[in-house]
Design a protein around this motif. Structure first.
Motif, PDB file in Angstrom:
ATOM      1  N   ASP A   3       0.130   7.919  -6.905  1.00 20.00           N
ATOM      2  CA  ASP A   3      -0.934   8.782  -6.390  1.00 20.00           C
ATOM      3  C   ASP A   3      -2.138   7.900  -6.076  1.00 20.00           C
ATOM      4  O   ASP A   3      -2.584   7.137  -6.937  1.00 20.00           O
ATOM      5  N   ILE A   4      -2.633   8.003  -4.851  1.00 23.36           N
ATOM      6  CA  ILE A   4      -3.803   7.229  -4.435  1.00 23.36           C
ATOM      7  C   ILE A   4      -4.865   8.187  -3.923  1.00 23.36           C
ATOM      8  O   ILE A   4      -4.592   9.023  -3.057  1.00 23.36           O
ATOM      9  N   ASP A   5      -6.072   8.056  -4.464  1.00 28.26           N
ATOM     10  CA  ASP A   5      -7.227   8.798  -3.963  1.00 28.26           C
ATOM     11  C   ASP A   5      -8.123   7.825  -3.212  1.00 28.26           C
ATOM     12  O   ASP A   5      -8.267   6.659  -3.613  1.00 28.26           O
ATOM     13  N   SER A   6      -8.734   8.324  -2.147  1.00 26.14           N
ATOM     14  CA  SER A   6      -9.646   7.504  -1.364  1.00 26.14           C
ATOM     15  C   SER A   6     -10.974   8.228  -1.175  1.00 26.14           C
ATOM     16  O   SER A   6     -10.993   9.438  -0.942  1.00 26.14           O
ATOM     17  N   ASN A   7     -12.046   7.472  -1.256  1.00 24.52           N
ATOM     18  CA  ASN A   7     -13.380   8.015  -0.988  1.00 24.52           C
ATOM     19  C   ASN A   7     -13.709   7.926   0.501  1.00 24.52           C
ATOM     20  O   ASN A   7     -14.809   8.275   0.916  1.00 24.52           O
ATOM     21  N   THR A   8     -12.743   7.467   1.295  1.00 26.15           N
ATOM     22  CA  THR A   8     -12.884   7.343   2.746  1.00 26.15           C
ATOM     23  C   THR A   8     -12.129   8.491   3.405  1.00 26.15           C
ATOM     24  O   THR A   8     -10.975   8.732   3.073  1.00 26.15           O
ATOM     25  N   PRO A   9     -12.756   9.215   4.344  1.00 26.17           N
ATOM     26  CA  PRO A   9     -12.034  10.286   5.035  1.00 26.17           C
ATOM     27  C   PRO A   9     -10.888   9.722   5.893  1.00 26.17           C
ATOM     28  O   PRO A   9     -11.070   8.722   6.580  1.00 26.17           O
ATOM     29  N   ASP A  10      -9.723  10.351   5.813  1.00 27.32           N
ATOM     30  CA  ASP A  10      -8.566  10.077   6.672  1.00 27.32           C
ATOM     31  C   ASP A  10      -8.225   8.586   6.824  1.00 27.32           C
ATOM     32  O   ASP A  10      -8.077   8.095   7.945  1.00 27.32           O
ATOM     33  N   PRO A  11      -8.041   7.852   5.714  1.00 31.14           N
ATOM     34  CA  PRO A  11      -7.794   6.410   5.836  1.00 31.14           C
ATOM     35  C   PRO A  11      -6.319   6.029   5.922  1.00 31.14           C
ATOM     36  O   PRO A  11      -5.992   4.918   6.342  1.00 31.14           O
ATOM     37  N   PHE A  12      -5.414   6.939   5.533  1.00 35.09           N
ATOM     38  CA  PHE A  12      -4.009   6.576   5.356  1.00 35.09           C
ATOM     39  C   PHE A  12      -3.230   6.641   6.662  1.00 35.09           C
ATOM     40  O   PHE A  12      -3.354   7.590   7.426  1.00 35.09           O
ATOM     41  N   THR A  13      -2.413   5.604   6.886  1.00 39.56           N
ATOM     42  CA  THR A  13      -1.592   5.521   8.093  1.00 39.56           C
ATOM     43  C   THR A  13      -0.119   5.493   7.692  1.00 39.56           C
ATOM     44  O   THR A  13       0.212   5.461   6.504  1.00 39.56           O
ATOM     45  N   GLU A  14       0.737   5.442   8.690  1.00 39.81           N
ATOM     46  CA  GLU A  14       2.160   5.316   8.423  1.00 39.81           C
ATOM     47  C   GLU A  14       2.446   4.004   7.683  1.00 39.81           C
ATOM     48  O   GLU A  14       3.355   3.929   6.861  1.00 39.81           O
ATOM     49  N   ALA A  15       1.646   2.982   7.948  1.00 38.13           N
ATOM     50  CA  ALA A  15       1.819   1.697   7.252  1.00 38.13           C
ATOM     51  C   ALA A  15       1.585   1.860   5.742  1.00 38.13           C
ATOM     52  O   ALA A  15       2.301   1.259   4.935  1.00 38.13           O
ATOM     53  N   ASP A  16       0.612   2.675   5.363  1.00 34.91           N
ATOM     54  CA  ASP A  16       0.398   2.963   3.939  1.00 34.91           C
ATOM     55  C   ASP A  16       1.636   3.634   3.345  1.00 34.91           C
ATOM     56  O   ASP A  16       2.083   3.269   2.253  1.00 34.91           O
ATOM     57  N   GLU A  17       2.160   4.610   4.061  1.00 31.14           N
ATOM     58  CA  GLU A  17       3.352   5.318   3.569  1.00 31.14           C
ATOM     59  C   GLU A  17       4.517   4.360   3.355  1.00 31.14           C
ATOM     60  O   GLU A  17       5.169   4.393   2.304  1.00 31.14           O
ATOM     61  N   ARG A  18       4.785   3.503   4.346  1.00 32.17           N
ATOM     62  CA  ARG A  18       5.916   2.577   4.223  1.00 32.17           C
ATOM     63  C   ARG A  18       5.689   1.600   3.063  1.00 32.17           C
ATOM     64  O   ARG A  18       6.610   1.302   2.296  1.00 32.17           O
ATOM     65  N   PHE A  19       4.472   1.100   2.920  1.00 34.86           N
ATOM     66  CA  PHE A  19       4.140   0.164   1.839  1.00 34.86           C
ATOM     67  C   PHE A  19       4.301   0.825   0.474  1.00 34.86           C
ATOM     68  O   PHE A  19       4.900   0.251  -0.444  1.00 34.86           O
ATOM     69  N   LEU A  20       3.802   2.032   0.329  1.00 34.66           N
ATOM     70  CA  LEU A  20       3.903   2.734  -0.951  1.00 34.66           C
ATOM     71  C   LEU A  20       5.354   3.132  -1.246  1.00 34.66           C
ATOM     72  O   LEU A  20       5.775   3.130  -2.415  1.00 34.66           O
ATOM     73  N   GLU A  21       6.130   3.438  -0.219  1.00 34.83           N
ATOM     74  CA  GLU A  21       7.567   3.692  -0.416  1.00 34.83           C
ATOM     75  C   GLU A  21       8.247   2.434  -0.957  1.00 34.83           C
ATOM     76  O   GLU A  21       9.088   2.509  -1.860  1.00 34.83           O
ATOM     77  N   PHE A  22       7.878   1.274  -0.410  1.00 34.35           N
ATOM     78  CA  PHE A  22       8.406  -0.001  -0.899  1.00 34.35           C
ATOM     79  C   PHE A  22       8.077  -0.151  -2.388  1.00 34.35           C
ATOM     80  O   PHE A  22       8.951  -0.508  -3.196  1.00 34.35           O
ATOM     81  N   ILE A  23       6.838   0.121  -2.756  1.00 38.72           N
ATOM     82  CA  ILE A  23       6.434   0.013  -4.167  1.00 38.72           C
ATOM     83  C   ILE A  23       7.257   0.955  -5.038  1.00 38.72           C
ATOM     84  O   ILE A  23       7.730   0.571  -6.110  1.00 38.72           O
ATOM     85  N   CYS A  24       7.453   2.178  -4.575  1.00 37.09           N
ATOM     86  CA  CYS A  24       8.217   3.155  -5.361  1.00 37.09           C
ATOM     87  C   CYS A  24       9.665   2.713  -5.566  1.00 37.09           C
ATOM     88  O   CYS A  24      10.226   2.905  -6.651  1.00 37.09           O
ATOM     89  N   VAL A  25      10.258   2.094  -4.562  1.00 40.35           N
ATOM     90  CA  VAL A  25      11.619   1.569  -4.697  1.00 40.35           C
ATOM     91  C   VAL A  25      11.635   0.442  -5.740  1.00 40.35           C
ATOM     92  O   VAL A  25      12.532   0.373  -6.588  1.00 40.35           O
ATOM     93  N   GLU A  26      10.642  -0.420  -5.698  1.00 41.90           N
ATOM     94  CA  GLU A  26      10.554  -1.514  -6.670  1.00 41.90           C
ATOM     95  C   GLU A  26      10.339  -0.963  -8.086  1.00 41.90           C
ATOM     96  O   GLU A  26      10.985  -1.402  -9.033  1.00 41.90           O
ATOM     97  N   VAL A  27       9.435  -0.005  -8.226  1.00 41.67           N
ATOM     98  CA  VAL A  27       9.137   0.588  -9.538  1.00 41.67           C
ATOM     99  C   VAL A  27      10.383   1.282 -10.104  1.00 41.67           C
ATOM    100  O   VAL A  27      10.654   1.206 -11.306  1.00 41.67           O
ATOM    101  N   ALA A  28      11.151   1.923  -9.245  1.00 46.23           N
ATOM    102  CA  ALA A  28      12.360   2.628  -9.691  1.00 46.23           C
ATOM    103  C   ALA A  28      13.331   1.679 -10.403  1.00 46.23           C
ATOM    104  O   ALA A  28      14.070   2.091 -11.294  1.00 46.23           O
ATOM    105  N   LYS A  29      13.287   0.401 -10.052  1.00 45.09           N
ATOM    106  CA  LYS A  29      14.193  -0.579 -10.650  1.00 45.09           C
ATOM    107  C   LYS A  29      13.900  -0.818 -12.135  1.00 45.09           C
ATOM    108  O   LYS A  29      14.766  -1.282 -12.864  1.00 45.09           O
TER     109      LYS A  29
END
Length: 152
Positions: free
Chosen positions: A123-149
């Motif tokens: 879970d990521i909170d941002s104090n910046t309006p509308d900062p997240f892109t598809e690149a954030d999603e792909r990067f965080l998905e990568f992290i979740c796959v690594e964490v699952a290990k």
């Protein structure tokens, strides 16, 4: 620092079995919060045993009262049910949003799967309006796959 340059650091943290799982998760939170300007609160929530609720795990950022979140409540609780990424460009436009801080403007939540089961999320909170892109999603998905290990 770019997402691509952070990936090897994430892998190094995950593979460091001298640290407990929680210590590794905290190091991931610290790495993200320190290197991505608009990641102002970074944390993990995990399914709380057999209960239909999430329990707060390691995190960095402002303290939160939301240590337990029922499935379906807030963005995290919705992801626990939908099993899908949830990107919220404007938290104030969400009816089912749990406010953690008045400074938060946007949120992104990505589920973590182990053997096909949603066992938690980043879970990521941002104090910046509308900062997240598809690149954030792909990067965080990568992290979740690594964490699952390392989640047993």
């Amino acid at each position: 620092m770019s997402f691509e340059s952070l990936k090897p650091e994430i892998k190094t943290i995950v593979l460091n079995d001298k640290l407990s799982v929680d210590e590794r998760l905290l190091k991931i939170c610290e790495l993200l919060e320190a290197n991505i300007d608009y990641y102002n609160w970074v944390g993990f929530y995990f399914k709380n045993g057999d209960k239909h609720e999430l329990k707060l795990g390691p995190y960095v950022g402002e303290p939160t009262d939301h240590t337990i979140i029922p499935f379906g409540k807030g963005i995290c609780g919705q992801v626990a049910i939908s099993n899908k990424n949830f990107v919220v460009p404007d938290v104030f436009a969400q009816d089912n949003y749990i406010a953690c801080s008045i400074t938060v403007k946007a949120e992104i939540v990505i589920p973590i799967f182990v053997n096909g089961e949603n066992i938690g999320q980043i879970d990521i909170d941002s104090n910046t309006p509308d900062p997240f892109t598809e690149a954030d999603e792909r990067f965080l998905e990568f992290i979740c796959v690594e964490v699952a290990k390392i989640i047993k």
